[in-house]
Design a protein around this motif. Structure first.
Motif, PDB file in Angstrom:
ATOM      1  N   UNK A 268      -8.570 -35.889  95.431  1.00  0.00           N
ATOM      2  CA  UNK A 268      -7.585 -34.986  96.028  1.00  0.00           C
ATOM      3  C   UNK A 268      -6.277 -34.991  95.245  1.00  0.00           C
ATOM      4  N   UNK A 269      -5.870 -36.190  94.818  1.00  0.00           N
ATOM      5  CA  UNK A 269      -4.542 -36.266  94.206  1.00  0.00           C
ATOM      6  C   UNK A 269      -4.500 -35.958  92.727  1.00  0.00           C
TER       7      UNK A 269
ATOM      8  N   UNK B  28      -2.282 -36.401 102.066  1.00  0.00           N
ATOM      9  CA  UNK B  28      -2.569 -35.455 100.989  1.00  0.00           C
ATOM     10  C   UNK B  28      -3.977 -34.872 101.154  1.00  0.00           C
ATOM     11  N   UNK B  29      -4.937 -35.752 101.432  1.00  0.00           N
ATOM     12  CA  UNK B  29      -6.323 -35.302 101.539  1.00  0.00           C
ATOM     13  C   UNK B  29      -6.518 -34.360 102.723  1.00  0.00           C
TER      14      UNK B  29
ATOM     15  N   UNK C 111      -1.964 -42.600 106.600  1.00  0.00           N
ATOM     16  CA  UNK C 111      -1.420 -43.126 105.344  1.00  0.00           C
ATOM     17  C   UNK C 111      -1.206 -41.994 104.359  1.00  0.00           C
TER      18      UNK C 111
ATOM     19  N   UNK D 289      -2.060 -41.262 101.344  1.00  0.00           N
ATOM     20  CA  UNK D 289      -3.199 -40.668 100.652  1.00  0.00           C
ATOM     21  C   UNK D 289      -3.985 -39.744 101.581  1.00  0.00           C
ATOM     22  N   UNK D 290      -4.111 -40.183 102.832  1.00  0.00           N
ATOM     23  CA  UNK D 290      -4.843 -39.384 103.798  1.00  0.00           C
ATOM     24  C   UNK D 290      -4.065 -38.109 104.111  1.00  0.00           C
TER      25      UNK D 290
ATOM     26  N   UNK E 255      -4.896 -31.047 102.275  1.00  0.00           N
ATOM     27  CA  UNK E 255      -5.636 -30.231 101.319  1.00  0.00           C
ATOM     28  C   UNK E 255      -6.859 -29.592 101.990  1.00  0.00           C
ATOM     29  N   UNK E 256      -7.478 -30.336 102.877  1.00  0.00           N
ATOM     30  CA  UNK E 256      -8.607 -29.785 103.636  1.00  0.00           C
ATOM     31  C   UNK E 256      -8.123 -28.627 104.511  1.00  0.00           C
TER      32      UNK E 256
END
Lengths: 99, 190
Positions: free
Chosen positions: A35-36, B36-37, B31, B33-34, B40-41
């Motif tokens: 993703x990043x 961002x993920x 968190x 990272x989550x 994005x979803x």
């Protein structure tokens, strides 16, 4: 767990460190890295490794300044600088032959 | 309206509303990272909604924006499941995500088999992105499946998946929010 991410911009190029992601396991780390560092077409491939798996070495013995061992060979910068200084001084310098 | 257009609108409405709901986690996910993920979803889902609305709009002689934002709340065909505002319950959010992605795989699979090559192509494109959503849902499922809160959320949400044409009060609020720009400025597009 911290995972380090390396990315390759184009096929054949060297991988470069992109950054790190925090994730509970490898699977999450891969998903987060994707993703990043991969979803905008900025990478052709990624390497994801736990930080512990990366061994850092930062102590290099070079006591005698044997700079001819270095990949950049003899540092020419200083010599070139001096030569330019001389040249600028005029006919008695390096450019004497040209006059 | 043909059955097929109806079906496309159904999926588009689901994707738009779920994308909107998932985006409510942006900035506050468990968190970074989550965050961002998951954001994005959410963005992908809204992108899918757009493509499907465009497709339906061709058949209906209208535009994607009109379908997405100019209908009255009662006209939306989205499932009751996607309407719920689940922030700040992450276990329930993941339960919904898992239920939704599992069901979505099946209907996108059907669209991929469509005789209409253009529609089948669009479904294949969407499915390639959905594959990552499923991967994400699956890894969270594996992590949470023994958690009582997660199991309870699955049981509670499962029956809502196939309920359509009913709107929750929170959907009215979401509709207000979602269409406010469009309603205040004629011709505003997304």
């Amino acid at each position: 767990m911290i995972y380090e991410v390396f990315r390759q911009e184009r096929k054949g190029q060297a991988f470069a460190h992109a950054g790190s992601v925090e994730a509970p396991n490898e699977e999450f780390a891969e998903a987060y890295a994707r993703e990043q560092y991969g979803r905008r077409g900025e990478s052709t491939a990624l390497w994801v490794a736990p930080r512990d798996a990366v061994h850092e070495i930062d102590d290099f013995a070079d006591e005698l300044r044997k700079n001819y061992h270095r990949v950049d060979g003899y540092p020419l910068k200083e010599k070139l600088g001096k030569a330019r200084e001389l040249a600028a001084k005029g006919p008695r310098g390096l450019s004497a032959g040209a006059g | 309206m043909t059955d097929q257009v109806q079906k496309i609108l159904e999926i588009a409405d689901d994707e738009l509303i779920l994308g909107w709901r998932n985006s409510e986690w942006t900035g506050i996910a468990p968190l970074l990272e989550e965050d961002v993920a998951f954001s994005s979803i959410a963005q992908n889902e809204i992108g899918h909604a757009r493509a499907l609305y465009e497709r339906a709009a061709q058949e209906l002689g209208t535009t994607a924006d009109e379908l997405a934002f100019d209908r009255s709340p009662e006209e939306y065909r989205c499932s009751r499941l996607v309407q719920l505002r689940l922030v700040p319950d992450w276990a329930a959010t993941i339960a919904r995500h898992y239920l939704y992605e599992t069901a979505d795989e099946e209907r996108i699979g059907v669209l991929k088999q469509s005789e209409d090559a253009e529609l089948a192509g669009l479904a294949a494109k969407i499915d390639r992105e959905e594959a990552y959503h499923r991967m994400h849902a699956q890894m969270w499922f594996e992590r949470l499946h023994d958690e009582p809160r997660f199991k309870a959320a699955l049981d509670e949400l499962q029956p809502l998946l196939d309920v359509r044409g009913e709107h929750t009060p929170e959907f009215a609020t979401l509709w207000e929010e979602m269409t406010s720009v469009r309603r205040s400025l004629a011709g505003a597009t997304w």
